[in-house]
Write an enzyme that holds these catalytic residues in place. Sequence first.
Site, PDB file in Angstrom:
ATOM      1  N   ASN A  10       0.871  -1.180   0.000  1.00  0.00           N
ATOM      2  CA  ASN A  10       0.000   0.000   0.000  1.00  0.00           C
ATOM      3  C   ASN A  10       0.909   1.231   0.000  1.00  0.00           C
ATOM      4  O   ASN A  10       1.518   1.562   1.009  1.00  0.00           O
ATOM      5  CB  ASN A  10      -0.872  -0.040   1.266  1.00  0.00           C
ATOM      6  CG  ASN A  10      -1.695   1.222   1.445  1.00  0.00           C
ATOM      7  OD1 ASN A  10      -1.795   2.056   0.533  1.00  0.00           O
ATOM      8  ND2 ASN A  10      -2.291   1.378   2.624  1.00  0.00           N
ATOM      9  N   LYS A  12       0.069   4.249  -0.223  1.00  0.00           N
ATOM     10  CA  LYS A  12      -0.594   5.425   0.381  1.00  0.00           C
ATOM     11  C   LYS A  12      -0.396   6.656  -0.520  1.00  0.00           C
ATOM     12  O   LYS A  12      -0.396   6.528  -1.738  1.00  0.00           O
ATOM     13  CB  LYS A  12      -0.077   5.659   1.802  1.00  0.00           C
ATOM     14  CG  LYS A  12      -0.145   4.394   2.651  1.00  0.00           C
ATOM     15  CD  LYS A  12       0.019   4.671   4.116  1.00  0.00           C
ATOM     16  CE  LYS A  12       0.034   3.343   4.868  1.00  0.00           C
ATOM     17  NZ  LYS A  12       0.002   3.490   6.295  1.00  0.00           N
ATOM     18  N   HIS A  96      -9.368   0.581   4.868  1.00  0.00           N
ATOM     19  CA  HIS A  96      -8.112   0.784   5.598  1.00  0.00           C
ATOM     20  C   HIS A  96      -8.374   1.662   6.822  1.00  0.00           C
ATOM     21  O   HIS A  96      -9.220   2.563   6.763  1.00  0.00           O
ATOM     22  CB  HIS A  96      -7.076   1.435   4.674  1.00  0.00           C
ATOM     23  CG  HIS A  96      -5.710   1.463   5.260  1.00  0.00           C
ATOM     24  ND1 HIS A  96      -5.319   2.430   6.150  1.00  0.00           N
ATOM     25  CD2 HIS A  96      -4.654   0.629   5.121  1.00  0.00           C
ATOM     26  CE1 HIS A  96      -4.067   2.189   6.526  1.00  0.00           C
ATOM     27  NE2 HIS A  96      -3.645   1.101   5.909  1.00  0.00           N
ATOM     28  N   GLU A  98      -6.897   4.117   8.011  1.00  0.00           N
ATOM     29  CA  GLU A  98      -6.779   5.563   7.763  1.00  0.00           C
ATOM     30  C   GLU A  98      -8.066   6.092   7.133  1.00  0.00           C
ATOM     31  O   GLU A  98      -8.498   7.213   7.418  1.00  0.00           O
ATOM     32  CB  GLU A  98      -5.553   5.841   6.878  1.00  0.00           C
ATOM     33  CG  GLU A  98      -4.275   5.691   7.684  1.00  0.00           C
ATOM     34  CD  GLU A  98      -3.056   5.271   6.870  1.00  0.00           C
ATOM     35  OE1 GLU A  98      -3.081   5.374   5.636  1.00  0.00           O
ATOM     36  OE2 GLU A  98      -2.080   4.832   7.496  1.00  0.00           O
ATOM     37  N   GLU A 167      -5.296  -5.667  10.475  1.00  0.00           N
ATOM     38  CA  GLU A 167      -4.283  -4.631  10.719  1.00  0.00           C
ATOM     39  C   GLU A 167      -4.585  -3.934  12.045  1.00  0.00           C
ATOM     40  O   GLU A 167      -5.402  -3.003  12.079  1.00  0.00           O
ATOM     41  CB  GLU A 167      -4.322  -3.593   9.592  1.00  0.00           C
ATOM     42  CG  GLU A 167      -3.997  -4.149   8.235  1.00  0.00           C
ATOM     43  CD  GLU A 167      -3.409  -3.077   7.322  1.00  0.00           C
ATOM     44  OE1 GLU A 167      -2.332  -3.302   6.787  1.00  0.00           O
ATOM     45  OE2 GLU A 167      -4.018  -1.999   7.183  1.00  0.00           O
ATOM     46  N   GLY A 173       2.369   1.744  10.821  1.00  0.00           N
ATOM     47  CA  GLY A 173       3.274   2.881  10.684  1.00  0.00           C
ATOM     48  C   GLY A 173       3.973   3.266  11.973  1.00  0.00           C
ATOM     49  O   GLY A 173       4.590   4.322  12.061  1.00  0.00           O
ATOM     50  N   SER A 212       3.466  -2.711  10.327  1.00  0.00           N
ATOM     51  CA  SER A 212       4.923  -2.706  10.511  1.00  0.00           C
ATOM     52  C   SER A 212       5.582  -4.019  10.093  1.00  0.00           C
ATOM     53  O   SER A 212       6.550  -4.462  10.720  1.00  0.00           O
ATOM     54  CB  SER A 212       5.281  -2.336  11.956  1.00  0.00           C
ATOM     55  OG  SER A 212       4.817  -1.022  12.241  1.00  0.00           O
TER      56      SER A 212
HETATM   57  C1  PEP Z   1      -0.709  -0.177   6.141  1.00  0.00           C
HETATM   58  O1  PEP Z   1      -0.816   1.008   6.001  1.00  0.00           O
HETATM   59  O2  PEP Z   1      -1.560  -0.950   5.673  1.00  0.00           O
HETATM   60  C2  PEP Z   1       0.439  -0.680   6.897  1.00  0.00           C
HETATM   61  C3  PEP Z   1       0.399  -1.906   7.338  1.00  0.00           C
HETATM   62  O3  PEP Z   1       1.477   0.214   7.106  1.00  0.00           O
HETATM   63  P1  PEP Z   1       2.908  -0.122   7.762  1.00  0.00           P
HETATM   64  O4  PEP Z   1       3.407  -1.385   7.107  1.00  0.00           O
HETATM   65  O5  PEP Z   1       3.755   1.053   7.444  1.00  0.00           O
HETATM   66  O6  PEP Z   1       2.684  -0.331   9.212  1.00  0.00           O
END
Ligand code: PEP
Length: 253
Positions: A10, A12, A96, A98, A167, A173, A212
């Site tokens: 992703n 973003k 997601h 966000e 997630e 992040g 992460s």
């Molecule tokens: C994401 O935004 O779906 C995500 C898992 O981000 P990160 O890997 O940076 O934690």
Amino acid sequence: MKRRAVIAGNWKMYKGGALGVELAQKLVVACGDLATVDVVVAPPFTALAAVAHELQGSRIDLGAQNLHPAAEGAFTGEVSAPMLLESGVRWVIIGHSERRQLFGETDDSVRDKVRAALEHGLRPIVCLGETLAEREAGRTLEVVHRQFDAFAATLASKPGFGVVAYEPVWAIGTGKVASVEQAEEVHSALRARLANHGPEVAERTRILYGGSVKPDNAAALLDQPNIDGALVGGASLDAESFCRIVAAAPSAA
Ligand code: PEP
């Protein structure tokens, strides 16, 4: 038997235009020919056509980060499933955290988007996960079950076509990865929940972990019986890191 892994990046709101093209070119060289894992990248909308061009002839699929549930209409700033398909997109991230937290997405809008994706033949990657406060209050399974139940019957109408991504919001992040045990606990609970829609749905639906994921923690996560892939944010912006995560995925026919 392990389900075929999905490793999805992703991007973003990073890597538009020329930077997206450059990243796609590097990915094609580094992990563009793997036949044993589904590899997906989801650039920003404006980079889709250019990245699609770069991915041609490789085994990397194109994804989008959102869609509108209607096929067309007076919805300023939105993009529909047929428009995504026309741009070469085959997968779409839905719900997601966000989007849920910053753009007002609800369990109902997530379900409507999953339905639209399936109707048009786009593979949904449907995200869910608890916040830190919800985990600390012991509400993790209650929250993910509620989010899951909103779209599960819709997703189950095409067994194995779409995927779920667990997630934990506190791990996105932040560099705080869920432990293998924390992740597997939620994944196996979701697998049991999928079984409410029949054994085929439970067996075939892939459940990705996101939060992460990095090259050095991917193998241990992907080795778990109910973790069938990864949704990767930060580490997907670097071709070497992303392709090392792809390489950590168990091979399947
Ligand atoms: C994401 O935004 O779906 C995500 C898992 O981000 P990160 O890997 O940076 O934690």
